[in-house]
Design an enzyme around this catalytic site. Structure first.
Site, PDB file in Angstrom:
ATOM      1  N   SER A  69      -5.805  15.449   9.204  1.00  0.00           N
ATOM      2  CA  SER A  69      -6.966  14.274   9.213  1.00  0.00           C
ATOM      3  C   SER A  69      -7.481  14.176   8.136  1.00  0.00           C
ATOM      4  O   SER A  69      -8.426  15.022   8.327  1.00  0.00           O
ATOM      5  CB  SER A  69      -7.408  14.328  10.689  1.00  0.00           C
ATOM      6  OG  SER A  69      -8.357  13.640  10.534  1.00  0.00           O
ATOM      7  N   THR A  73      -5.825  12.812  15.229  1.00  0.00           N
ATOM      8  CA  THR A  73      -6.889  12.491  14.586  1.00  0.00           C
ATOM      9  C   THR A  73      -7.862  13.976  14.364  1.00  0.00           C
ATOM     10  O   THR A  73      -8.574  14.510  13.467  1.00  0.00           O
ATOM     11  CB  THR A  73      -7.474  11.289  14.354  1.00  0.00           C
ATOM     12  OG1 THR A  73      -6.513  10.458  15.173  1.00  0.00           O
ATOM     13  CG2 THR A  73      -7.846  11.487  13.101  1.00  0.00           C
ATOM     14  N   ALA A 132       1.096  10.943   8.525  1.00  0.00           N
ATOM     15  CA  ALA A 132       2.244  11.305   7.498  1.00  0.00           C
ATOM     16  C   ALA A 132       3.093  12.474   7.244  1.00  0.00           C
ATOM     17  O   ALA A 132       3.811  11.936   7.087  1.00  0.00           O
ATOM     18  CB  ALA A 132       1.638   9.645   6.640  1.00  0.00           C
ATOM     19  N   GLY A 184       0.576  -1.196   0.136  1.00  0.00           N
ATOM     20  CA  GLY A 184      -0.032   0.058   0.261  1.00  0.00           C
ATOM     21  C   GLY A 184       0.228   1.241  -0.114  1.00  0.00           C
ATOM     22  O   GLY A 184       1.868   1.764   0.817  1.00  0.00           O
ATOM     23  N   GLY A 225      -1.341   4.905  16.847  1.00  0.00           N
ATOM     24  CA  GLY A 225      -0.310   5.740  18.106  1.00  0.00           C
ATOM     25  C   GLY A 225      -0.545   6.448  16.252  1.00  0.00           C
ATOM     26  O   GLY A 225      -1.169   7.170  15.424  1.00  0.00           O
ATOM     27  N   LYS A 267     -11.795   6.469  17.592  1.00  0.00           N
ATOM     28  CA  LYS A 267     -11.234   8.236  16.863  1.00  0.00           C
ATOM     29  C   LYS A 267     -11.926   8.307  15.647  1.00  0.00           C
ATOM     30  O   LYS A 267     -12.019   9.901  15.679  1.00  0.00           O
ATOM     31  CB  LYS A 267      -9.573   8.218  17.762  1.00  0.00           C
ATOM     32  CG  LYS A 267      -8.488   7.248  16.568  1.00  0.00           C
ATOM     33  CD  LYS A 267      -8.111   7.759  15.738  1.00  0.00           C
ATOM     34  CE  LYS A 267      -7.466   6.930  14.263  1.00  0.00           C
ATOM     35  NZ  LYS A 267      -6.568   7.755  13.146  1.00  0.00           N
ATOM     36  N   HIS A 287      -0.606  -1.234  -6.255  1.00  0.00           N
ATOM     37  CA  HIS A 287      -0.801  -1.598  -8.272  1.00  0.00           C
ATOM     38  C   HIS A 287      -1.197  -0.013  -9.252  1.00  0.00           C
ATOM     39  O   HIS A 287      -1.538  -1.136  -9.965  1.00  0.00           O
ATOM     40  CB  HIS A 287      -2.584  -2.206  -7.604  1.00  0.00           C
ATOM     41  CG  HIS A 287      -3.505  -1.192  -7.476  1.00  0.00           C
ATOM     42  ND1 HIS A 287      -3.912  -0.748  -8.254  1.00  0.00           N
ATOM     43  CD2 HIS A 287      -4.187  -0.708  -5.927  1.00  0.00           C
ATOM     44  CE1 HIS A 287      -5.170   1.044  -7.562  1.00  0.00           C
ATOM     45  NE2 HIS A 287      -4.642   0.290  -5.841  1.00  0.00           N
TER      46      HIS A 287
END
Length: 339
Positions: free
Chosen positions: A260, A254, A146, A10, A142, A197, A34
């Site tokens: 987010s 988040t 990214a 991924g 956690g 969350k 992909h």
């Protein structure tokens, strides 16, 4: 820690960021996608512009479109595909492991619950991957956007496995000076916290769009964590887990960050946009949308009171007005904290 062969399945933002961490730690990293054009961009420019803009990716990350090329000889497989794609990708992985008669440690870094079956991601993987091909199974959870990880913002996560040896192995592989990995054995609590969350984060975004200030956001955050903990404990989770990285930590990140997708989705829903338009505008999977439905159904099955989750369900699936729903939440009978 020796040089490990790591396959990351991924190449979205989180998969790419984890691949980058592993490569910076000196491991042999293969990042599977992909999309051939995405593979070419990563290998030629060391960028993944669709997901991480102009941030550079370590040259040790080798992108591939052939999963066998990614997995062949791997010590560790990180599954970082959307929840809805987990089983399909796991089945492809199994076919390769059968062909090569190979055993790997598999860690999921996806935060969601499967609609209909109510399976957590690690449960889905355990069902799809025969034990003879599993050297260990767990999750990574956690507060870890990214976008922060790729620019070396100090980040703390937890490697979670019922087998502490597996968690410690992943801790050793991924830990460095800016990416610190703790260990935990409460897979149930960590996965429920990591998934639910996202529901509260949608609510936090909706509050932002309505112009509410810190008091309202703190109330949503605190009571949201309480209902996540109630549901988790109904499934046997350790309540302490929800005070840790996979609980309050992940919720804070988040429910407060523009990085987010769930928070941004909540903002748009609060502005009155239709759900289909919100999903189309995001261009990426919003795990909290499906998780809201799952959590609402689980709360009913387990007879757990989850008023915020119920409110977000009505906004998303019954198209109720956000402001009216929030007012109804405030009008509920008062009760004792801790219940």
């Amino acid at each position: 820690m020796s040089r490990e062969i790591i396959a990351v399945l991924g190449a979205g933002s989180w998969g790419t960021a984890l691949a980058n961490v592993a490569a910076e730690n000196g491991h042999d990293v293969r990042l599977w996608s992909h999309r051939a054009e995405q593979v070419d961009e990563i290998n030629e420019t060391h960028r993944n512009s669709r997901y991480l803009g102009e941030h550079s990716i370590n040259e040790g990350v080798v992108a591939v479109s052939d999963m066998k090329q990614a997995v062949d000889g791997a010590d560790l497989v990180l599954s970082v595909v959307p929840t809805k794609a987990t089983r399909e990708v796991a089945q492809q992985l199994v076919a390769i492991l059968e062909e090569t008669n190979h055993k790997v440690v598999v860690m999921a870094a996806t935060k969601g619950i499967e609609p209909g079956t109510y399976k957590r991601v690690s449960e889905m993987l355990a069902e799809e991957i025969p034990s003879k091909y599993l050297g260990g199974l767990g999750i990574i959870a956690g507060p870890s956007h990214a976008e922060g990880v790729i620019k070396h913002d100090p980040t703390l996560v937890t490697a979670v496995s019922a087998d502490l040896t597996v968690a410690k192995y992943v801790q050793g592989v991924l830990s460095n000076q800016v990416f610190r990995v703790y260990t935990n054995t409460d897979v149930v609590g960590s996965e429920i916290g990591a998934a639910l969350k996202n529901v509260i984060a949608i609510g936090a975004g909706a509050l932002e769009s309505l112009g509410y200030d810190v008091n309202a956001k703190a109330a949503l955050f605190t009571r949201g964590l309480a209902e996540i903990s109630r549901l988790g404990q109904a499934f046997g989770a350790n309540p302490i887990t929800f005070m840790g990285l996979a609980g309050v930590g992940d919720l804070f990140a988040t429910a407060t960050s523009v990085y987010s997708r769930n928070y941004r989705a909540g903002v748009q829903l609060g502005e009155g946009k239709h759900l289909d338009d919100v999903v189309a505008d995001m261009g990426m999977v919003i795990e909290g949308i499906s998780t809201t439905k799952v959590a609402h159904e689980l709360a009913q099955k387990k007879h757990v009171e989850m008023p915020i989750t119920s409110a977000m369900y009505r906004v998303i699936y019954d198209n109720e007005d956000v402001k009216n729903v929030m007012q109804l939440l405030m009008g509920r009978p008062v009760s004792q904290e801790g219940k």
